[in-house]
Scaffold this active site. Structure first.
Site, PDB file in Angstrom:
ATOM      1  N   GLU A  41      -5.349  42.643  -3.445  1.00 55.69           N
ATOM      2  CA  GLU A  41      -5.296  44.120  -4.657  1.00 55.69           C
ATOM      3  C   GLU A  41      -6.643  44.187  -5.384  1.00 55.69           C
ATOM      4  OE1 GLU A  41      -1.797  44.079  -7.164  1.00 55.69           O
ATOM      5  OE2 GLU A  41      -0.390  43.726  -5.413  1.00 55.69           O
ATOM      6  N   ASP A  98      -5.016  48.779  -6.608  1.00 55.94           N
ATOM      7  CA  ASP A  98      -4.016  48.549  -7.788  1.00 55.94           C
ATOM      8  C   ASP A  98      -4.219  49.425  -9.017  1.00 55.94           C
ATOM      9  OD1 ASP A  98      -2.361  47.158  -9.020  1.00 55.94           O
ATOM     10  OD2 ASP A  98      -3.391  45.368  -9.067  1.00 55.94           O
ATOM     11  N   GLU A 121       4.801  50.877  -9.422  1.00 55.19           N
ATOM     12  CA  GLU A 121       4.518  49.509 -10.131  1.00 55.19           C
ATOM     13  C   GLU A 121       5.453  49.714 -11.686  1.00 55.19           C
ATOM     14  OE1 GLU A 121      -0.012  49.333 -10.596  1.00 55.19           O
ATOM     15  OE2 GLU A 121       0.967  47.252 -10.558  1.00 55.19           O
TER      16      GLU A 121
HETATM   17  P1  C2E Z   1      -1.407  43.857 -11.987  1.00 53.47           P
HETATM   18  O1  C2E Z   1      -2.207  43.442 -11.033  1.00 53.47           O
HETATM   19  O2  C2E Z   1      -1.090  45.542 -12.321  1.00 53.47           O
HETATM   20  O3  C2E Z   1       0.015  43.128 -12.278  1.00 53.47           O
HETATM   21  C1  C2E Z   1       1.136  43.767 -12.582  1.00 53.47           C
HETATM   22  C2  C2E Z   1       1.606  43.425 -14.109  1.00 53.47           C
HETATM   23  O4  C2E Z   1       2.607  44.213 -14.342  1.00 53.47           O
HETATM   24  C3  C2E Z   1       2.086  41.993 -14.303  1.00 53.47           C
HETATM   25  O5  C2E Z   1       1.434  41.646 -15.722  1.00 53.47           O
HETATM   26  C4  C2E Z   1       3.433  42.020 -14.280  1.00 53.47           C
HETATM   27  O6  C2E Z   1       4.094  40.974 -14.976  1.00 53.47           O
HETATM   28  C5  C2E Z   1       3.573  43.455 -14.942  1.00 53.47           C
HETATM   29  N1  C2E Z   1       5.003  43.948 -14.759  1.00 53.47           N
HETATM   30  C6  C2E Z   1       5.394  44.123 -13.529  1.00 53.47           C
HETATM   31  N2  C2E Z   1       6.712  44.523 -13.611  1.00 53.47           N
HETATM   32  C7  C2E Z   1       6.978  45.130 -14.903  1.00 53.47           C
HETATM   33  C8  C2E Z   1       7.785  45.929 -15.589  1.00 53.47           C
HETATM   34  O7  C2E Z   1       8.679  46.279 -15.039  1.00 53.47           O
HETATM   35  N3  C2E Z   1       7.368  45.929 -16.852  1.00 53.47           N
HETATM   36  C9  C2E Z   1       6.536  45.647 -17.635  1.00 53.47           C
HETATM   37  N4  C2E Z   1       6.317  45.843 -18.831  1.00 53.47           N
HETATM   38  N5  C2E Z   1       5.386  45.161 -17.034  1.00 53.47           N
HETATM   39  C10 C2E Z   1       5.623  44.613 -15.555  1.00 53.47           C
HETATM   40  P2  C2E Z   1       0.595  40.312 -15.726  1.00 53.47           P
HETATM   41  O8  C2E Z   1       1.206  39.358 -15.178  1.00 53.47           O
HETATM   42  O9  C2E Z   1       0.667  40.133 -17.281  1.00 53.47           O
HETATM   43  O10 C2E Z   1      -0.768  40.616 -15.173  1.00 53.47           O
HETATM   44  C11 C2E Z   1      -1.600  41.559 -15.968  1.00 53.47           C
HETATM   45  C12 C2E Z   1      -2.658  41.748 -15.195  1.00 53.47           C
HETATM   46  O11 C2E Z   1      -3.709  40.595 -14.976  1.00 53.47           O
HETATM   47  C13 C2E Z   1      -2.533  42.172 -13.607  1.00 53.47           C
HETATM   48  O12 C2E Z   1      -2.152  43.497 -13.501  1.00 53.47           O
HETATM   49  C14 C2E Z   1      -3.693  41.603 -12.985  1.00 53.47           C
HETATM   50  O13 C2E Z   1      -4.822  42.784 -13.161  1.00 53.47           O
HETATM   51  C15 C2E Z   1      -4.422  40.684 -13.735  1.00 53.47           C
HETATM   52  N6  C2E Z   1      -4.088  39.340 -12.986  1.00 53.47           N
HETATM   53  C16 C2E Z   1      -2.908  38.854 -12.972  1.00 53.47           C
HETATM   54  N7  C2E Z   1      -3.178  37.609 -12.372  1.00 53.47           N
HETATM   55  C17 C2E Z   1      -4.310  37.576 -11.706  1.00 53.47           C
HETATM   56  C18 C2E Z   1      -5.176  36.710 -10.954  1.00 53.47           C
HETATM   57  O14 C2E Z   1      -4.702  35.846 -10.342  1.00 53.47           O
HETATM   58  N8  C2E Z   1      -6.603  36.986 -10.559  1.00 53.47           N
HETATM   59  C19 C2E Z   1      -7.069  38.383 -11.211  1.00 53.47           C
HETATM   60  N9  C2E Z   1      -8.212  38.592 -11.023  1.00 53.47           N
HETATM   61  N10 C2E Z   1      -6.193  39.109 -12.127  1.00 53.47           N
HETATM   62  C20 C2E Z   1      -5.110  38.671 -12.200  1.00 53.47           C
HETATM   63 MG    MG Z   2      -1.207  46.751 -10.969  1.00 52.22          MG
HETATM   64 MG    MG Z   3      -1.948  43.559  -9.087  1.00 51.24          MG
HETATM   65 MG    MG Z   4      -2.425  46.142 -14.167  1.00 48.27          MG
END
Ligand code: C2E
Ligand code: MG
Ligand code: MG
Ligand code: MG
Length: 265
Positions: free
Chosen positions: A123, A153, A210
């Site tokens: 992504e 993404d 999403e």
């Molecule tokens: P993302 O890649 O767009 O991941 C989706 C985010 O939306 C995730 O937040 C997930 O927990 C949240 N989400 C999913 N479904 C729902 C929902 O129904 N309601 C709400 N309110 N939130 C939902 P998360 O885990 O806090 O991650 C935030 C961002 O941090 C991710 O957005 C991604 O851009 C980044 N991220 C997370 N893990 C990694 C990683 O391993 N490497 C990198 N480079 N970025 C990461």
């Molecule tokens: Mg996303």
């Molecule tokens: Mg993602």
């Molecule tokens: Mg995001």
């Protein structure tokens, strides 16, 4: 919470950055099709720390490569028993698009965990494309050559042009949560989602909604032709130990590949 770069370094050294797994399902059948891998910092005192508190620091101080390695390697090792065609989707940072070693590195991590690259989605956020389209193109090509599939993404929040979309070999478009969460109450958001799904399909891409939290959102996305969904309605991100439970409460779909192939235009 206020996190310093030294905290992130320590977390990496102590192996405290771990993957969580969030289900992605077919909106049509409700079947599980894969998991997105999301980083969590398992802090000894605080518990699970969210990416918003440490990803930006890791990016700013050149630690994001190590962080991605730690998360994806653990995710691949947790999941060798994941049955085909379930996929794992790993997030890359914009900063990593400049590093030509990243694709082969990910391939090595997957191979050493016996996880097949053709079930890995990478992504990339839309904003990453703005920084340097040529690097993004080269990176995307290398990832595809290694067998990965690519997802754009948070689509709709950045400023990528249609030319960018066309120039890069994406397989999937992820519709940002900000549109999905408002689509049942705001006509404009619904129209934007419809337009994104239409755009995706006309370019031969699979679309993913999403942040789906309600049945109403899921139904509306389905009626607009969106194939896949992800959100709290289907499951929150959870530790690897919960993968078997998440799998046993869902059935598994082989429809993703078929759908992608049928749009091979
Ligand atoms: P993302 O890649 O767009 O991941 C989706 C985010 O939306 C995730 O937040 C997930 O927990 C949240 N989400 C999913 N479904 C729902 C929902 O129904 N309601 C709400 N309110 N939130 C939902 P998360 O885990 O806090 O991650 C935030 C961002 O941090 C991710 O957005 C991604 O851009 C980044 N991220 C997370 N893990 C990694 C990683 O391993 N490497 C990198 N480079 N970025 C990461
Ligand atoms: Mg996303
Ligand atoms: Mg993602
Ligand atoms: Mg995001």
């Amino acid at each position: 919470m206020s996190v310093q770069v030294s905290d992130v370094r320590t977390a990496l050294q102590n192996n405290q950055i771990v993957p969580n797994f969030q289900p992605i399902v077919s909106l049509h059948t409700g079947a599980l099709v894969g998991f997105e891998v999301l980083a969590r910092w398992q802090h000894p005192e605080i518990g699970a720390v969210l990416p918003e508190n440490f990803i930006a620091i890791a990016e700013a101080y050149g630690l994001i490569g190590d962080l991605t390695d730690q998360v994806s390697s653990k995710a691949f090792h947790c999941a060798p028993d994941l049955p085909a065609p379930l996929f794992l989707a790993v997030n890359l940072s914009p900063a990593q698009l400049q590093d030509p070693n990243v694709p082969s590195h990910i391939a090595n991590l997957a191979t050493s965990a016996s996880f097949p690259m053709d079930r890995v989605y990478i992504e990339i956020t839309e904003s990453a494309l703005l920084d340097d389209l040529d690097s993004a193109k080269a990176m995307a090509r290398r990832l595809k050559d290694l067998g990965c599939r690519l997802a754009l993404d948070d689509f709709g929040t950045g400023y990528s042009s249609l030319a960018h979309l066309q120039a890069l070999p994406f397989d999937e478009l992820k519709i940002d949560r900000s549109f999905v969460s408002k689509m049942t109450t705001t006509r404009e958001s619904r129209k934007i989602v419809a337009a994104i799904v239409g755009l995706g399909h006309s370019l031969g891409l699979i679309t993913v909604g999403e942040g789906i939290e309600t049945e109403e959102q899921a139904d509306m996305l389905l009626s607009l032709g969106c194939e896949l969904g992800q959100g709290y309605l289907y499951g929150k991100p959870a530790p690897a130990a919960q993968i078997p439970t998440m799998m046993s409460t869902s059935h598994i779909s082989s429809s993703v590949d078929a759908t992608v192939k049928s749009w091979n235009i």
